[in-house]
Design a protein around this motif. Structure first.
Motif, PDB file in Angstrom:
ATOM      1  N   SER A  97      -4.087  -3.550   1.823  1.00 46.06           N
ATOM      2  CA  SER A  97      -4.295  -2.114   1.558  1.00 46.06           C
ATOM      3  C   SER A  97      -4.264  -1.236   2.658  1.00 46.06           C
ATOM      4  O   SER A  97      -3.946   0.087   2.363  1.00 46.06           O
TER       5      SER A  97
ATOM      6  N   SER B 265       0.870   6.602 -14.019  1.00 47.46           N
ATOM      7  CA  SER B 265       1.218   5.608 -12.874  1.00 47.46           C
ATOM      8  C   SER B 265       1.165   4.297 -13.435  1.00 47.46           C
ATOM      9  O   SER B 265       2.132   3.298 -13.159  1.00 47.46           O
TER      10      SER B 265
ATOM     11  N   ASP C 235       5.405  -8.770  -8.771  1.00 47.47           N
ATOM     12  CA  ASP C 235       4.347  -7.721  -8.956  1.00 47.47           C
ATOM     13  C   ASP C 235       3.220  -8.293 -10.076  1.00 47.47           C
ATOM     14  O   ASP C 235       2.070  -8.161  -9.895  1.00 47.47           O
TER      15      ASP C 235
ATOM     16  N   LEU D 237      -4.781  -1.148  -6.943  1.00 43.10           N
ATOM     17  CA  LEU D 237      -3.753  -0.944  -5.885  1.00 43.10           C
ATOM     18  C   LEU D 237      -2.511  -1.841  -6.199  1.00 43.10           C
ATOM     19  O   LEU D 237      -1.208  -1.027  -6.247  1.00 43.10           O
ATOM     20  N   ARG D 238      -2.381  -2.988  -6.777  1.00 46.06           N
ATOM     21  CA  ARG D 238      -1.410  -3.693  -6.973  1.00 46.06           C
ATOM     22  C   ARG D 238      -0.616  -3.174  -8.140  1.00 46.06           C
ATOM     23  O   ARG D 238       0.653  -3.129  -8.325  1.00 46.06           O
TER      24      ARG D 238
ATOM     25  N   PHE E  85      -0.520   0.092  -8.578  1.00 44.42           N
ATOM     26  CA  PHE E  85       0.321   1.326  -7.964  1.00 44.42           C
ATOM     27  C   PHE E  85       1.221   0.789  -7.252  1.00 44.42           C
ATOM     28  O   PHE E  85       2.642   1.317  -7.198  1.00 44.42           O
ATOM     29  N   GLU E  86       1.260  -0.302  -6.651  1.00 47.38           N
ATOM     30  CA  GLU E  86       2.401  -0.874  -5.748  1.00 47.38           C
ATOM     31  C   GLU E  86       3.519  -1.372  -6.700  1.00 47.38           C
ATOM     32  O   GLU E  86       4.760  -1.334  -6.349  1.00 47.38           O
TER      33      GLU E  86
ATOM     34  N   LYS F 163       6.475   1.254  -7.167  1.00 48.33           N
ATOM     35  CA  LYS F 163       7.290   1.451  -6.022  1.00 48.33           C
ATOM     36  C   LYS F 163       7.574   2.961  -5.417  1.00 48.33           C
ATOM     37  O   LYS F 163       8.581   3.378  -5.119  1.00 48.33           O
TER      38      LYS F 163
ATOM     39  N   ILE G  60       1.193   5.154  -4.020  1.00 50.20           N
ATOM     40  CA  ILE G  60       0.507   4.102  -3.479  1.00 50.20           C
ATOM     41  C   ILE G  60      -0.585   4.523  -2.408  1.00 50.20           C
ATOM     42  O   ILE G  60      -1.624   4.006  -2.456  1.00 50.20           O
ATOM     43  N   ASP G  61      -0.146   5.752  -1.738  1.00 49.98           N
ATOM     44  CA  ASP G  61      -1.024   6.351  -0.746  1.00 49.98           C
ATOM     45  C   ASP G  61      -2.190   6.725  -1.288  1.00 49.98           C
ATOM     46  O   ASP G  61      -3.393   6.669  -0.800  1.00 49.98           O
TER      47      ASP G  61
ATOM     48  N   CYS H 241      -3.527   5.718  -3.993  1.00 48.72           N
ATOM     49  CA  CYS H 241      -4.397   4.761  -4.568  1.00 48.72           C
ATOM     50  C   CYS H 241      -5.205   4.071  -3.298  1.00 48.72           C
ATOM     51  O   CYS H 241      -6.449   3.647  -3.424  1.00 48.72           O
ATOM     52  N   ARG H 242      -4.618   4.060  -2.280  1.00 47.56           N
ATOM     53  CA  ARG H 242      -5.461   3.497  -1.276  1.00 47.56           C
ATOM     54  C   ARG H 242      -6.453   4.498  -0.497  1.00 47.56           C
ATOM     55  O   ARG H 242      -7.437   4.096  -0.224  1.00 47.56           O
TER      56      ARG H 242
END
Length: 238
Positions: free
Chosen positions: A58, A116, A128, A157-158, A160-161, A164, A169-170, A172-173
């Motif tokens: 993460s 998202s 994924d 997070l996954r 959001f990953e 792509k 992603i940032d 969500c982190r």
């Protein structure tokens, strides 16, 4: 707050892996030992190792590939404590988020996260989806709030990953860092009951089902319904 969410044993593993990267024992692109080997090396359970590795992933330090293993992310230049530029922006964003009210944060989440989820439904690969299902299974079987919160954050997070999209992603982190804050955790501790966890599990399952069917509208609505319930439970807002 890291110790509270991860537990002391997981924090020990996290710090140990960071130190190995900083010392050059694990270089960029290097594959980490298996979870079983790390568990034996640190004298902890495999689930504890998994939580620590999830946190490092993460934070943008590790990359996990289904069926292959866990690797040190390229571009770290051997410094696990030095974030990459995009990660630095995420930290800045999370600092701003920490100053915002829970109501403002939930408003932002309701704007960004349903769309998202729809994007993830269109772009999610089989890998994924397997990683998302893994987080769902772990959140459902979590024994306590801290473990549930960890896997809940990983699930989001996954998703959001799977978009792509590095900016999303940032985002969500950054949200997950705010969720690690004591005030946010204590709010969850006061409001998340076993009965409500069952509701969240059901909502997460609906979301994952829509993602697996590559149904963007279904994923959007599932995420929106979930966040509306979270807001209602935490803030008393419909």
């Amino acid at each position: 707050m890291t110790d509270l969410v991860l537990g002391r044993s997981a924090a020990k593993v996290l710090d140990g892996v960071r130190q190995r990267i900083q010392a050059g024992e694990l270089t960029e692109g290097a594959q980490l030992p298996t979870e079983r080997e790390l568990a034996a090396a640190f004298g902890v359970a495999r689930n504890t190792v998994r939580q620590a590795l999830d946190r490092l992933e993460s934070d943008g330090i590790l990359v996990r590939q289904v069926g292959r293993g866990t690797f040190v992310r390229q571009g770290l230049r051997g410094q696990a404590s030095a974030p990459a530029p995009a990660q630095s922006q995420g930290v800045t964003l999370s600092q701003r988020m920490r100053e915002a009210s829970p109501a403002d944060l939930m408003e932002v989440r309701l704007i960004i996260e349903p769309q998202s989820a729809a994007l993830a439904a269109n772009r999610a690969s089989s890998n994924d989806l397997e990683r998302i299902r893994e987080a769902l299974r772990a959140s459902i079987s979590a024994r306590g709030l801290a473990e549930f919160e960890h896997w809940d954050a990983q699930l989001h997070l996954r998703v959001f990953e799977a978009t792509k999209n590095a900016v999303l992603i940032d985002y969500c982190r950054a949200i997950n860092r705010v969720r690690d804050e004591p005030a946010w955790y204590q709010l969850k501790k006061r409001t998340v009951t076993p009965e409500l966890r069952t509701v969240y599990d059901r909502q997460h399952s609906s979301l994952v089902e829509a993602l697996a069917e590559h149904d963007p509208e279904g994923a959007r609505e599932a995420m929106r319904a979930h966040l509306l319930r979270v807001r209602q439970n935490m803030l008393g807002e419909g």
